[in-house]
Design an enzyme around this catalytic site. Sequence first.
Site, mmCIF file in Angstrom:
data_model
loop_
_atom_site.group_PDB
_atom_site.id
_atom_site.type_symbol
_atom_site.label_atom_id
_atom_site.label_comp_id
_atom_site.label_asym_id
_atom_site.label_seq_id
_atom_site.Cartn_x
_atom_site.Cartn_y
_atom_site.Cartn_z
ATOM 1 C CD GLU A 171 35.017 35.963 47.048
ATOM 2 O OE1 GLU A 171 34.601 37.009 46.563
ATOM 3 O OE2 GLU A 171 36.176 35.828 47.500
ATOM 4 C CG ASP A 199 39.928 34.323 41.231
ATOM 5 O OD1 ASP A 199 39.963 34.068 42.441
ATOM 6 O OD2 ASP A 199 39.900 35.488 40.775
HETATM 7 O O1 FUB Z 1 39.948 37.709 41.925
HETATM 8 C C1 FUB Z 1 38.990 38.681 42.300
HETATM 9 C C2 FUB Z 1 38.033 38.098 43.271
HETATM 10 O O2 FUB Z 1 38.723 37.626 44.418
HETATM 11 C C3 FUB Z 1 37.293 36.883 42.770
HETATM 12 O O3 FUB Z 1 36.281 37.189 41.860
HETATM 13 C C4 FUB Z 1 36.864 36.307 44.055
HETATM 14 O O4 FUB Z 1 36.360 35.007 43.980
HETATM 15 C C5 FUB Z 1 38.126 36.413 44.867
HETATM 16 O O5 FUB Z 1 39.023 35.349 44.585
#
Ligand code: FUB
Length: 326
Positions: A226, A19
């Site tokens: 997301e 991320d």
């Molecule tokens: O790293 C945890 C979660 O996985 C993140 O918040 C999302 O965007 C995905 O990458």
Amino acid sequence: MKNIPKPNQPLVTHIYTADPSAHVFEGKIYIYPSHDFEHDGPSNDNGDQYLMEDYHVLSMDNFESPVVDHGQALHLKDIPWASKQLWAPDAARKHDTYYLYFPARDHEGIFRIGVATSSSPAGPFKPQPNYIEGSFSIDPAVFVDDDQRAYMYFGGLWGGQLEKWQTGSFLPDADGPAGDQPALGPRVALLSEDMLEFASSPQEISIVDEQGKPILAGDEDRRYFEGPWMHKYNGKYYLSYSTGSTHKLVYAVGDSPIGPFTFKGTILTPVIGWTTHHSIIQFEDKWYLFYHDCSLSNGVNHKRCIKYTELKYNEDGTIQTIDPYK
Ligand code: FUB
């Protein structure tokens, strides 16, 4: 031998990272990743495998210099309101202060978004005692526009709990819209002058197709899942995000930081591993995509590694699709 970063190779290998939110601060590249926690516990669609407990800040002077790990910048034990799962963070600067924004579950298991401050882009960061009032879900990304207004984009489906906030309250059993209904959009809120609170209630962002029709929930190749990111190029606002279940990074373009945004196409084709999450920055005269995959762990979903590659635009402002393995 010094660790000089190469395109499409892990930026660091001594810890698992994911991320990556990159920024140019004080003339250098600073990267704010998740620090993946190593364990052999269960993995599921709720994201229970992402058990991160702290953040490290990375930096490099430029793309020809080594990556520096500045060590632990914030730990879960120092955040009074948080119980577990420090997921994807972002950072921003205003005047002489740096702000680290991060999601975590509160003591009731509900994802909220907190903020911590530092006088240095490398931290350490001191968290505010409570989460940002009115915040929910995951994946904050903060964009400061040319007029110095700061906007936070956030939200994630499934484990990120966005479906549960459709009424404005947390409904633990709520599902997302049916496939033939408009998809849920990410949320955006204006940040207060001191960058510590929402100055406006979060509002849902509309992502539409070239005919102006909302992208539908069943359109998993294009609907928001997301990992939002906002950048500006030639006066246009580019909202990019992960499609989750179809594992793409895609983008939509608008004339305002709060949308609506018209879907344009794919930035990054699927990577090794389930999640895909990114940021986009300009450094000197080039643009770069930071992203992650699971190549460092041979495909373990919660043991990821951050990478970068150059990002190029076509003359009409569209982004050239990147296949990271070609
Ligand atoms: O790293 C945890 C979660 O996985 C993140 O918040 C999302 O965007 C995905 O990458």
